[in-house]
Write an enzyme that holds these catalytic residues in place. Sequence first.
Site: not given
Length: 371
Positions: A20, A96, A120
Amino acid sequence: MNIVAQDVHMGTGKLKVMVKDTIDIQGFKTMSGSKAFEESLPAQKNAEVVEHILNADCTISAKTNLHELAFGITGINKAFGTPVNPKYPDLIPGGSSSGSAAAVAAGLADFSIGTDTGGSIRMPATCCGVYGLKPTFGRVSRVGVVPEQSSLDCVGPFASSISMLETAMQIIDPTFKKVVALQRAPKLAILNVAAEPEIWDSIHDFLQQAKLTATQVTAQYFDQAYQAGMQVINYENWQAYGELTKTGKVGQDVNERLLKAASTTLQQVQQAESIKDQFSAEIDQLLDQYDVLILPTLPQVPPQVVDAENTAAFLNLTALVRPFNLSGHPALSIPLETKNGLPVGLQMVAKHGADEQLCAVADFVVKAVAH
């Protein structure tokens, strides 16, 4: 597919990993899915979790896209594009850590790394039909992860199997010792929470196929923990990103959420800490009696992308995940489907530090269904 934020190509190992883009990789900008960081300098060194991955038999092939500033639950990103949900293209990829979940679902990575402050990892894992683990808070290093300070955020893996999830944990957390096999059937408890009937039907059908029984239990402070977690997230995100609202470079949805978060007071955060203590004690007491607690990951089927432009309207999607960020317990999401073939997540929660046991129970249950 808008999954990849930056091509990286580091390491020469057999396992392909994507990370990420809130996690520092030396020589690359950490963009956090926002144009507000376009002028930032490349990271000076790797995050500790990246060092662990490179020191193992892995290749980091890319950094993945995300909901801007990791402050959203749909995964929709107007700045750099929304990752397409590979298995359910009409539905949100979830936020997210949208790109990390989508990368595994698309077969682009053996495992990927996301972060989970209020769901997330577990939310996009459910949306994209893969496994996702939020480890015990503090179990996996956050050194080199944005934002630098967080009371709730956890670094964790996505994978297409429990076995690969465990492999990922062994790599990113050197203290993780895989449980070979459970010595007995696990004692399960179903946490009584509000979710759509089709979600509960999928979970009950799954447990029935596994020929496992579970006791119904309740948590008095569950809803309060959900609200308290939001207070902490709002307060800390404003501290981390408030200045960016002056740049005009933050997307409208996240900018509006940040400005609203500015009104969160330290007193509210202190009240949230009180709820945290009460909720954590309540969950600990239940986990003294049962190996894991079971509940849905999401209270409903994920919405379609076309219906999910207003992030704030769908914050209730985090109702069942955020409480365990507040308490810090490890939580794992197992991908299921409704009778109509839509994504459902079965969430399992274990004692603090019992991440290995949590994975072992999940593996036992999944294999029981397969047999």
